[in-house]
Design a protein around this motif. Structure first.
Motif, PDB file in Angstrom:
ATOM      1  N   ARG C 204      78.486  55.848  49.893  1.00  0.00           N
ATOM      2  CA  ARG C 204      79.514  54.986  50.299  1.00  0.00           C
ATOM      3  C   ARG C 204      80.646  55.424  50.464  1.00  0.00           C
ATOM      4  NH1 ARG C 204      81.748  52.484  46.326  1.00  0.00           N
ATOM      5  NH2 ARG C 204      80.949  53.738  44.759  1.00  0.00           N
ATOM      6  N   ALA C 217      83.201  50.617  51.895  1.00  0.00           N
ATOM      7  CA  ALA C 217      82.359  49.999  52.339  1.00  0.00           C
ATOM      8  C   ALA C 217      80.907  50.954  52.050  1.00  0.00           C
ATOM      9  CB  ALA C 217      82.145  49.588  53.814  1.00  0.00           C
ATOM     10  N   ASP C 218      79.942  50.709  52.605  1.00  0.00           N
ATOM     11  CA  ASP C 218      78.729  51.461  52.526  1.00  0.00           C
ATOM     12  C   ASP C 218      78.883  52.434  53.634  1.00  0.00           C
ATOM     13  OD1 ASP C 218      76.064  49.060  52.012  1.00  0.00           O
ATOM     14  OD2 ASP C 218      77.212  50.223  50.558  1.00  0.00           O
ATOM     15  N   ASP C 220      76.888  53.644  56.104  1.00  0.00           N
ATOM     16  CA  ASP C 220      76.347  53.275  57.349  1.00  0.00           C
ATOM     17  C   ASP C 220      77.390  52.550  57.871  1.00  0.00           C
ATOM     18  OD1 ASP C 220      73.083  53.350  56.113  1.00  0.00           O
ATOM     19  OD2 ASP C 220      73.907  54.762  57.102  1.00  0.00           O
ATOM     20  N   TYR C 221      77.806  51.326  57.335  1.00  0.00           N
ATOM     21  CA  TYR C 221      78.779  50.280  57.959  1.00  0.00           C
ATOM     22  C   TYR C 221      79.906  51.046  58.443  1.00  0.00           C
ATOM     23  CZ  TYR C 221      81.988  46.939  58.531  1.00  0.00           C
ATOM     24  OH  TYR C 221      83.232  46.127  59.056  1.00  0.00           O
ATOM     25  N   LEU C 222      80.403  52.103  57.670  1.00  0.00           N
ATOM     26  CA  LEU C 222      81.618  52.924  58.236  1.00  0.00           C
ATOM     27  C   LEU C 222      81.345  53.630  59.294  1.00  0.00           C
ATOM     28  CD1 LEU C 222      83.168  53.897  54.653  1.00  0.00           C
ATOM     29  CD2 LEU C 222      84.209  52.283  56.180  1.00  0.00           C
ATOM     30  N   ASN C 224      79.346  52.872  61.554  1.00  0.00           N
ATOM     31  CA  ASN C 224      78.917  52.315  62.903  1.00  0.00           C
ATOM     32  C   ASN C 224      80.153  51.454  63.128  1.00  0.00           C
ATOM     33  OD1 ASN C 224      76.307  53.241  63.373  1.00  0.00           O
ATOM     34  ND2 ASN C 224      75.712  52.225  61.543  1.00  0.00           N
ATOM     35  N   SER C 225      81.076  51.334  62.331  1.00  0.00           N
ATOM     36  CA  SER C 225      82.402  50.569  62.570  1.00  0.00           C
ATOM     37  C   SER C 225      83.114  51.120  63.652  1.00  0.00           C
ATOM     38  CB  SER C 225      83.355  50.101  61.549  1.00  0.00           C
ATOM     39  OG  SER C 225      84.547  50.530  61.527  1.00  0.00           O
TER      40      SER C 225
END
Lengths: 396, 291, 236
Positions: C204, C217-218, C220-222, C224-225
């Protein structure tokens, strides 16, 4: 930020208040003085000397003697019924401070005479101020030859070094013959003058001066390099010119280095503290002095005049320590001034003239006469250290 | 005569070295010039003398208690005066000025309490002397030199071979990183002051014994020279304190034998000349950087 | 409650508010990364948790205990330590002495045990163990700082900008090592400017901007954001 400026404001206000209060002090004294023209209320004298710092034992001893005399006078009703008031100042043995105090004293027109200071440096520094304002300055102990010549309002009860050191040299040659002499001396006004005059007189009288080592007071207490120098010269006589603690160190270190000679010193060493510090190393030391000694140990071998004995006893009773030569001179200074006021009243010039005419005054420090130069002529009183105490000198 | 002057100088120098060692310790660990060091030196001597007189001449006990008292005083000075300054991350100057203040307080307290006259220190160890040709060496002189060497060795051992010594060195190089090692930095610093004060008290007592006299100004008088000695040798290097002390002592003795008035001037002139060519002192390292 | 729990932490430098009430949670055995630009307050956060800086408000809980008011030595003894920004090795001590100091609070047995582990993870340190730390290269000093921090067997290790000033190959080595340390059972809280590599090894992440957490956030999310990519990951 806000807190800091509040604090600062408070601090400044407190400082201002304190300085106002401090200013109130002398002001109120001056008021008392002016209220109702009190020339008749008291005779004012001032005393200044080292009451703190490295010379404080001497300053305090002299101050005590002066106060002893003044108390005696006041207890008997004062001078012609008028009490004597003494203002006391501490010059810390610092000539700059002596000048400050001198200015303070002369700015009070009611102070008739000033007694001070202890050392030549301080007295010489203050002299011009007193001379300029025509206030008599009476030093019980300043022995620098220049002091009486700072002006006709200067008086000293000490035989100046010009005379004293000359007499010391004459004593040495007379007792030991024209031998090899080495000296070690303090680099103060006193030390340098005392050494130069002594050394020159020795040479005039046929002795040899093998060397003179100078040391700076307070710089160090290891004199071994200087002593080794002197030892190499193989003198017959070794004269130490310094304070009693310096002399004790020097003599101890000289004995440790096996400097074999006749050790001699001068009046500064005549105190119990010196005997304690020097211990067994002081044995055999010859001490030349132009002021008397009142150590109870030495007194057993001396005969004193009535007023001297009274002084010695009163001093011991009042202060629980023995009077020394310096306090005797302080006492005599005070009594001479009291006599002069008796003759001349509250008149500074009159007092000065009366003092200058003093002849054959039987003081507790000896028979005193002022020469034209307001120097005092005295004879030497010499001692030897034997079995840990001072006994009158006798040639061996 | 030259050899005798050399012996004189080594003795004087050893007394400087004794004082410089404790001084260098504090500077080395804290980069602080401890102006109160001379005062602890003086106080240690006074404690020993007074305790000895109060206990009827028992020197050893008096000495030990004096070391404990002086050490405690040093640790307390750090704990109460210097720690706050450290915590507020004030500049080094603030701490330095604080030590000046403490020196003044101590000196004047002793002056008030004991008076300004020189006090005689009884000859505790009557060791005698030996004569080699024209030169006289007293055993006390040898003892002072030996004590200086031993103390230096002891201190070096503490710094390099003990846990707290390593902590002291860590603190001297990086205080925050030291905290991260779990080192109680405040304790280590107070301990440093304790050790330095004990060293000062040993020095003061030994010098008092040797000259058989102590006075209130003794710390101030020897302070300047010892500081110069520490700087000459390399101010954060312990052997430097010893070397610097001996050199200044010898130069001073030889200088005094030539011209006593200039004895101090000659010693300080040598210091200046050395610093011109080697600013970090004789044994000092060139860099004093931290990562 | 999380292993490390930071609640509403505020930190001031005089009148400057560096942290304006942040919340962070780290669970056991996680690797969590804190990213943000220069001056966002990342190092302040690390130093405050480690006790080097005093907080002005909020609470820090570690392993169930309130460590907000604790001093650093105590916090380290509880098992939370920091490999600080800029390495901060002891330059005049040898590599070995540096590492040894890391185990200051531990017994000799524990020290010897951890020494094996550290030399195993960082063979270069073993090689250079008698060298003085100030003469090591940047990468070696970073390894030394991490190795030193490991010596006290921390339960949670914080790392402040471990990649700063290091060549890319060395940075990769460092991050591989961090993963290995984590696998050995140490929870990791990481602060990094090199967001991409840090997030790549984390579960995270938090984004810190001028003293506030603006995104959590997780990893991965960060990664790819778009927003995060443009602001912190330097575009594509």
């Amino acid at each position: 930020m806000k807190n800091k400026s509040k604090m600062l404001g408070l601090l400044i206000s407190i400082c201002l208040m304190l300085s106002v209060l401090a200013g109130c002090g002398p002001a109120s004294e001056a008021n008392n003085g002016q209220a109702g023209s009190d020339k008749g209320k008291s005779y004012k004298l001032a005393f200044f000397g080292p009451l703190s710092g490295d010379a404080m034992q001497y300053g305090v001893a002299i101050k005590n003697a002066v106060e002893l005399e003044i108390r005696k006078v006041n207890d008997a009703g004062g001078i012609n019924g008028v009490p004597v008031e003494l203002k006391v100042f501490d010059d810390k043995n610092d000539p700059k401070e002596s000048v400050n105090i001198a200015n303070k004293i002369v700015s009070d027109p009611e102070i008739l005479v000033a007694i001070g200071s202890f050392t030549s440096s301080c007295s010489l520094a203050a002299a011009p101020v007193f001379q300029k304002n025509q206030v008599p300055l009476f030093s019980p102990t300043a022995s620098h030859p220049d002091f009486p010549f700072a002006g006709d309002y200067m008086f000293t009860l000490a035989m100046t070094q010009k005379l004293e050191s000359k007499k010391f040299a004459e004593f040495v040659i007379e007792q030991f013959g024209p031998k090899k002499v080495a000296t070690i001396y303090q680099n103060t006004d006193y030390g340098v003058t005392a050494n130069d005059i002594f050394v020159n007189r020795i040479k005039e009288l046929g002795g040899t001066v093998t060397g003179s080592e100078q040391f700076i007071s307070g710089q160090t207490k290891d004199y071994s390099p200087l002593i080794s120098n002197i030892k190499a010269q193989q003198p017959d006589i070794f004269y130490v010119i310094g304070s009693y603690s310096e002399a004790a160190q020097i003599i101890q270190q000289a004995k440790a280095l096996d400097l074999k000679a006749q050790y001699i010193g001068n009046g500064q060493l005549i105190r119990e503290d010196f005997l304690k510090l020097a211990g067994a190393n002081g044995e055999g030391l010859v001490v030349m002095s132009s002021i008397p000694v009142f150590l109870s140990s030495a007194l057993e071998h001396q005969k004193l005049s009535a007023n001297t004995e009274a002084f010695v006893n009163d001093f011991k009773k009042a202060y629980q320590v023995e009077a020394d030569g310096f306090s005797a001179m302080g006492y005599d200074s005070a009594s001479l001034i009291v006599d002069a006021i008796q003759k001349a009243g509250a008149d500074k010039k009159g007092i000065r003239d009366a003092l200058a005419q003093t002849k054959n005054y039987a003081g507790v420090s000896g028979n005193l006469s002022f020469m034209d130069t307001r120097e005092v002529e005295r004879s030497l009183i010499n001692y030897r250290v034997k079995d840990g105490t001072f006994i009158p000198y006798v040639r061996e | 005569m030259f050899i005798q002057q050399l012996v004189n100088g080594l003795t004087i120098g050893s007394t400087y070295a004794l004082v410089a060692i404790g001084f260098t310790l504090i500077f080395g660990v804290l980069e602080l010039i401890n102006f109160a060091h001379g005062s602890f030196y003086m106080v240690g001597a006074y404690f020993t003398l007074m305790l000895m007189l109060a206990m009827g001449g028992n020197f050893v006990l008096a000495f030990i208690i004096s070391l404990a008292l002086t050490g405690a005083l040093g640790a307390m000075m750090d704990h109460f005066a210097l720690r706050r300054i450290r915590e507020r991350r004030a500049t080094k100057d603030a701490a330095l000025i604080s030590t000046i203040g403490i020196a003044t307080v101590i000196d004047h307290s002793v002056l008030e309490f004991f008076g300004s006259e020189t006090k005689s220190f009884p000859a505790v160890l009557n060791l005698g002397k030996i004569t080699v040709g024209n030169t006289i060496i007293s055993y006390m002189q040898i003892l002072i030199f030996a004590v200086a060497v031993i103390l230096m060795g002891l201190l070096t051992f503490i710094l390099y071979k003990t846990r707290i010594g390593k902590a002291m060195r860590a603190v001297s190089q990086n205080m925050d990183a030291a905290k991260l090692m779990g080192i109680n930095v405040n304790f280590v610093i107070s301990f440093t002051f304790l050790v330095a004060s004990v060293l000062a008290a040993i020095a003061g007592t030994m010098v008092g014994m040797y000259y058989q006299a102590i006075e209130v100004t003794m710390g101030f008088a020897i302070g300047m020279k010892s500081f110069a000695a520490a700087v000459l040798g390399g101010i954060s290097v312990l052997p430097g304190a010893m070397l610097g002390g001996l050199i200044i002592g010898v130069v001073e003795a030889l200088g005094a034998s030539i011209s006593s008035g200039y004895r101090d001037a000659i010693a300080f002139a040598v210091l200046i000349i050395v610093l011109v060519f080697k600013p970090s002192g004789l044994l000092g390292k060139k860099h004093n950087n931290k990562v | 409650m999380a292993f490390l729990n930071i609640e509403n932490l505020t930190v001031n430098y005089g009148n400057i508010k560096a942290l304006k009430g942040i919340d962070i949670e780290v669970e056991k055995n996680e690797i969590v990364t804190l990213i943000g630009s220069n001056g966002a307050g990342k190092t302040t956060t690390m130093n405050t948790i480690a006790g080097l800086k005093r907080s002005s408000g909020g609470r820090i809980m570690f392993d169930g205990e309130d460590i907000t008011q604790m001093g650093t030595p105590q916090i380290v003894k509880k098992g939370l330590t920091l490999s600080p920004e800029g390495r901060q090795v002891f330059p005049k001590l040898s590599v070995f002495e540096n590492i040894e100091l890391g185990a200051y609070t531990r017994s000799k047995k524990e020290r010897d045990e951890m020494l094996e582990v550290v030399y195993d993870l960082f063979p270069k340190l073993k090689e250079r163990r008698s060298q003085s730390a100030g003469t090591l290269s940047g990468g070696e000093q970073q390894m030394l700082a991490v190795g030193r921090a490991l010596m006290c067997k921390p339960k949670l290790l914080m790392l402040d900008e471990p990649s700063l000033g290091l060549a890319p190959l060395i940075v990769k080595e460092i991050f591989d090592l961090i993963v290995r340390i984590n696998k050995l059972g140490t929870t990791i809280l990481l602060v990094e400017q090199n967001a991409r590599m840090a997030l790549a090894i984390s579960q995270r992440g938090y984004v810190l901007e001028t003293g506030k957490i603006i995104l959590k956030a997780d990893a991965d999310y960060l990664l790819n954001s778009e927003e995060v990519k443009n602001a912190y990951l330097g575009g594509v």
